[in-house]
Design a protein around this motif. Sequence first.
Motif, PDB file in Angstrom:
ATOM      1  N   ILE A 218      -4.990   9.610  -4.383  1.00 35.16           N
ATOM      2  CA  ILE A 218      -5.676   8.396  -4.840  1.00 35.16           C
ATOM      3  C   ILE A 218      -4.668   7.257  -4.983  1.00 35.16           C
ATOM      4  O   ILE A 218      -4.918   6.119  -4.559  1.00 35.16           O
ATOM      5  CB  ILE A 218      -6.407   8.657  -6.164  1.00 35.16           C
ATOM      6  CG1 ILE A 218      -7.518   9.693  -5.963  1.00 35.16           C
ATOM      7  CG2 ILE A 218      -6.977   7.356  -6.738  1.00 35.16           C
ATOM      8  CD1 ILE A 218      -8.149  10.173  -7.254  1.00 35.16           C
ATOM      9  N   PHE A 219      -3.522   7.558  -5.572  1.00 36.55           N
ATOM     10  CA  PHE A 219      -2.457   6.558  -5.713  1.00 36.55           C
ATOM     11  C   PHE A 219      -2.057   5.992  -4.356  1.00 36.55           C
ATOM     12  O   PHE A 219      -1.885   4.774  -4.195  1.00 36.55           O
ATOM     13  CB  PHE A 219      -1.254   7.212  -6.391  1.00 36.55           C
ATOM     14  CG  PHE A 219       0.018   6.415  -6.315  1.00 36.55           C
ATOM     15  CD1 PHE A 219       0.256   5.377  -7.198  1.00 36.55           C
ATOM     16  CD2 PHE A 219       0.987   6.723  -5.364  1.00 36.55           C
ATOM     17  CE1 PHE A 219       1.429   4.637  -7.119  1.00 36.55           C
ATOM     18  CE2 PHE A 219       2.158   5.998  -5.282  1.00 36.55           C
ATOM     19  CZ  PHE A 219       2.378   4.953  -6.169  1.00 36.55           C
TER      20      PHE A 219
ATOM     21  N   GLU B  76      -0.740   2.440 -11.576  1.00 39.17           N
ATOM     22  CA  GLU B  76      -2.074   2.780 -11.104  1.00 39.17           C
ATOM     23  C   GLU B  76      -2.636   3.855 -12.027  1.00 39.17           C
ATOM     24  O   GLU B  76      -1.960   4.833 -12.342  1.00 39.17           O
ATOM     25  CB  GLU B  76      -2.021   3.294  -9.660  1.00 39.17           C
ATOM     26  CG  GLU B  76      -1.488   2.288  -8.657  1.00 39.17           C
ATOM     27  CD  GLU B  76      -2.394   1.071  -8.513  1.00 39.17           C
ATOM     28  OE1 GLU B  76      -3.629   1.233  -8.631  1.00 39.17           O
ATOM     29  OE2 GLU B  76      -1.868  -0.029  -8.278  1.00 39.17           O
TER      30      GLU B  76
ATOM     31  N   VAL C 286      -5.378   6.821 -12.825  1.00 41.83           N
ATOM     32  CA  VAL C 286      -6.289   7.794 -12.214  1.00 41.83           C
ATOM     33  C   VAL C 286      -6.838   8.665 -13.333  1.00 41.83           C
ATOM     34  O   VAL C 286      -6.081   9.327 -14.050  1.00 41.83           O
ATOM     35  CB  VAL C 286      -5.580   8.660 -11.156  1.00 41.83           C
ATOM     36  CG1 VAL C 286      -6.511   9.761 -10.663  1.00 41.83           C
ATOM     37  CG2 VAL C 286      -5.114   7.793  -9.979  1.00 41.83           C
TER      38      VAL C 286
ATOM     39  N   THR D 292       0.862  -1.168   0.000  1.00 46.89           N
ATOM     40  CA  THR D 292       0.000   0.000   0.000  1.00 46.89           C
ATOM     41  C   THR D 292       0.901   1.220   0.000  1.00 46.89           C
ATOM     42  O   THR D 292       1.827   1.320   0.796  1.00 46.89           O
ATOM     43  CB  THR D 292      -0.916   0.012   1.235  1.00 46.89           C
ATOM     44  OG1 THR D 292      -1.711  -1.179   1.216  1.00 46.89           O
ATOM     45  CG2 THR D 292      -1.828   1.216   1.210  1.00 46.89           C
TER      46      THR D 292
ATOM     47  N   SER E 246      -3.775   5.563  -1.790  1.00 47.79           N
ATOM     48  CA  SER E 246      -4.809   4.722  -1.187  1.00 47.79           C
ATOM     49  C   SER E 246      -4.873   3.332  -1.810  1.00 47.79           C
ATOM     50  O   SER E 246      -5.551   2.449  -1.277  1.00 47.79           O
ATOM     51  CB  SER E 246      -6.177   5.400  -1.337  1.00 47.79           C
ATOM     52  OG  SER E 246      -6.618   5.358  -2.691  1.00 47.79           O
ATOM     53  N   ARG E 247      -4.167   3.124  -2.911  1.00 47.19           N
ATOM     54  CA  ARG E 247      -4.253   1.853  -3.625  1.00 47.19           C
ATOM     55  C   ARG E 247      -3.375   0.787  -2.970  1.00 47.19           C
ATOM     56  O   ARG E 247      -2.285   1.078  -2.458  1.00 47.19           O
ATOM     57  CB  ARG E 247      -3.812   2.043  -5.080  1.00 47.19           C
ATOM     58  CG  ARG E 247      -4.615   3.090  -5.858  1.00 47.19           C
ATOM     59  CD  ARG E 247      -5.896   2.539  -6.422  1.00 47.19           C
ATOM     60  NE  ARG E 247      -6.684   3.556  -7.106  1.00 47.19           N
ATOM     61  CZ  ARG E 247      -6.533   3.912  -8.386  1.00 47.19           C
ATOM     62  NH1 ARG E 247      -5.593   3.344  -9.127  1.00 47.19           N
ATOM     63  NH2 ARG E 247      -7.320   4.824  -8.913  1.00 47.19           N
ATOM     64  N   ASP E 248      -3.854  -0.460  -3.028  1.00 47.20           N
ATOM     65  CA  ASP E 248      -3.069  -1.606  -2.577  1.00 47.20           C
ATOM     66  C   ASP E 248      -2.404  -2.209  -3.807  1.00 47.20           C
ATOM     67  O   ASP E 248      -3.056  -2.825  -4.651  1.00 47.20           O
ATOM     68  CB  ASP E 248      -3.984  -2.638  -1.900  1.00 47.20           C
ATOM     69  CG  ASP E 248      -3.208  -3.853  -1.428  1.00 47.20           C
ATOM     70  OD1 ASP E 248      -2.043  -3.692  -1.033  1.00 47.20           O
ATOM     71  OD2 ASP E 248      -3.764  -4.967  -1.472  1.00 47.20           O
ATOM     72  N   ARG E 249      -1.110  -2.020  -3.929  1.00 49.51           N
ATOM     73  CA  ARG E 249      -0.366  -2.442  -5.120  1.00 49.51           C
ATOM     74  C   ARG E 249       0.190  -3.850  -4.884  1.00 49.51           C
ATOM     75  O   ARG E 249       1.197  -4.031  -4.216  1.00 49.51           O
ATOM     76  CB  ARG E 249       0.747  -1.446  -5.440  1.00 49.51           C
ATOM     77  CG  ARG E 249       0.258  -0.007  -5.515  1.00 49.51           C
ATOM     78  CD  ARG E 249       1.336   0.927  -6.026  1.00 49.51           C
ATOM     79  NE  ARG E 249       1.569   0.701  -7.447  1.00 49.51           N
ATOM     80  CZ  ARG E 249       2.708   0.998  -8.068  1.00 49.51           C
ATOM     81  NH1 ARG E 249       3.728   1.480  -7.369  1.00 49.51           N
ATOM     82  NH2 ARG E 249       2.845   0.781  -9.354  1.00 49.51           N
TER      83      ARG E 249
END
Length: 244
Positions: free
Chosen positions: A228-229, A206, A208, A4, A231-234
């Motif tokens: 937003i990036f 990611e 957006v 994350t 908050s992403r789970d990569r």
Amino acid sequence: MSATAGPDCVPRHVAIIMDGNGRWATQRGLPRSAGHRQGVEALRRTVRAASGLGISVLTLYSFSTENWSRPQAEVRFLLELLRRFIRTDVAELHQSNVRIMIIGDRDGLEPSLRKMFEEAEALTRENTSLKLVIAFNYGSRQEITRAVQVLARKVADGKISPQDITPAVIGNHLDTAGLPDPDLLIRTGGEQRISNYLLWQCAYAEFVFLPEFWPEFDAASLARAIDIFRSRDRRFGGLKAQTA
């Protein structure tokens, strides 16, 4: 592998599709050229914002291989805008320690434009701050095709075997060789497609998609996309990390 991004993470490489200049102008009853002019101002704002955030690489889709099909008057205007940007902004970017790199197919371009590209790259080559990558006359399928053709010639000449061709080898034959893959791809203008842009490189980026048109893009827009990036789970194809 899972990660994350976290509240303090800054994407190393941000790629942007600068979309919506014409629609921005049309909504205001202005000619499309006015939108393109304001788009250059948004570009300047974005470069400053990216530098301030500590982003290492900023890649901007300035002119695609498909854009040549636009009306010739608009194409000429876009090319002149690019020339003005190089003439007026490169010195300032150089003073700010920004390195300029230009990717895309240069074959067939006017010699004067190719010379401007080469001079801008040469002037800023040793700079160590932000890498500003301008994708001009760029199409990702065409880029991959050129790389495959080079590798095919090497196989035919006996310099390498087919088994030597790995994803890393292909990556090293793309226009972006030596650069990290994008962590974040932003497209303005509300469209949700990537339009032949960095197809290979964006395998794990990611995405957006923002509603505002490119002339409206500013530091706050970039910060919102990065939030937003974060908050992403990569997961990169793996599973989410387990917590105790």
